[in-house]
Design an enzyme around this catalytic site. Structure first.
Site, short mmCIF file in Angstrom:
data_model
loop_
_atom_site.label_atom_id
_atom_site.label_comp_id
_atom_site.label_asym_id
_atom_site.label_seq_id
_atom_site.Cartn_x
_atom_site.Cartn_y
_atom_site.Cartn_z
N SER A 87 -31.45 5.32 -5.70
CA SER A 87 -30.70 4.09 -5.98
C SER A 87 -29.64 4.35 -7.05
CB SER A 87 -31.68 2.98 -6.35
OG SER A 87 -31.09 1.71 -6.28
N ASP A 178 -29.76 -6.19 -22.58
CA ASP A 178 -28.40 -6.67 -22.87
C ASP A 178 -27.36 -5.66 -22.41
OD1 ASP A 178 -29.37 -8.99 -24.02
OD2 ASP A 178 -29.29 -8.21 -26.07
N HIS A 236 -36.23 -0.08 0.63
CA HIS A 236 -35.47 0.60 -0.41
C HIS A 236 -36.35 1.51 -1.26
CE1 HIS A 236 -32.23 1.32 -3.16
NE2 HIS A 236 -32.82 0.71 -4.17
#
Length: 262
Positions: A87, A178, A236
């Site tokens: 990925s 973040d 996936h």
């Protein structure tokens, strides 16, 4: 400036297999595969920036992440390696192979194409934010908070691998959430580099996944012209859903590369 990544290293001789996880993953997710491989080859599994036990820093661009991995190879005195990425990690290894092909003995890409994708993780970010805000005391409470936004139990279990015991009590996330969310556009974008990688390449895709659809194959073969495509009966998370078939495909490919047949 590259950062010093955390990693697992089995040691051993020969050309190492460097394993790179996907978004929200870590080297820990690959321990069962590492255990299966470590008797026959050296395996180095990496925590990318803002993941696992690696530092939290600004920027999730693929040139930056590939640079971090290159710096680790230098630190470990590894001149050339087989690279395996799933990925997001697949885009990292494609980037590294395009930017520094002389460091890549072969390339293995798990269920990703070298294309830009749309936003696909809004519910995951919402669930992880809920965990941060909710300050769960244990994993059961954390799962309940995640479930407010993420319905798939398997996805919640995967995300829960990022939970650690916080201070003074309760569970906390070890992700640089973040930093990841601030540069999410880069993560969903194309890999770094401008030239194709012409070395031996294996691309594994899940039949039930949309990440390497037939429509992506022209772009894939433009960037990875030597790619051999193998489709597994999985989604996936093909390395978790079909671990034996996943490893068998990789073992056959690496044997061919190392014998000069690939």
């Amino acid at each position: 400036m590259p950062i010093e990544l955390n990693y697992l290293d089995t040691g051993g001789a020969g050309t190492p297999l460097v394993v790179i996880h996907g978004l929200f993953g870590s080297a820990d997710n690959w321990r069962s595969h590492i255990k299966a491989w470590e008797s026959s080859r050296r395996v180095v599994a990496v925590d990318l920036r803002n993941h696992g036990r690696s530092p939290h820093v600004t920027g999730m661009g693929y040139a930056e992440m590939a640079g971090d991995v290159l710096a680790l190879l230098d630190r470990l005195s590894i001149p050339c390696a087989h690279l395996l990425g799933h990925s997001m990690g697949g885009k990292v290894v494609i980037s590294l192979a395009r930017l520094a092909p002389e460091r890549v003995a072969s390339l293995i890409v798990g269920d990703i194409a070298p294309v830009a994708y749309g936003h696909d993780h809004d519910s995951v970010f919402a669930g992880l934010r809920r965990v941060v805000e909710g300050r769960p005391a244990n994993r059961r409470e954390a799962d309940a908070l995640l479930a407010e936004h993420v319905s798939e139990k398997a996805v919640r279990l995967f995300l829960a691998t990022n939970l650690v015991r916080g201070e003074p009590e309760g569970m906390a996330l070890r992700l640089g959430l973040d930093e990841i969310q601030d540069d999410y556009e880069s993560i969903m974008g194309e890999p770094a580099g401008s030239e194709p990688f012409t070395g031996p390449t294996l691309v594994l895709r899940g039949r039930d996944s949309h990440y390497v659809a037939d429509e992506h194959l022209p772009a894939l073969h433009e960037v990875l012209p030597e790619a051999r495509l193998v489709t597994l009966e999985a989604g996936h998370w093909l390395h978790a859903e079909q671990p034996e078939a996943f490893r068998e495909s990789i073992d056959e490919f690496l044997a061919a590369v190392e014998s000069g047949a690939a």
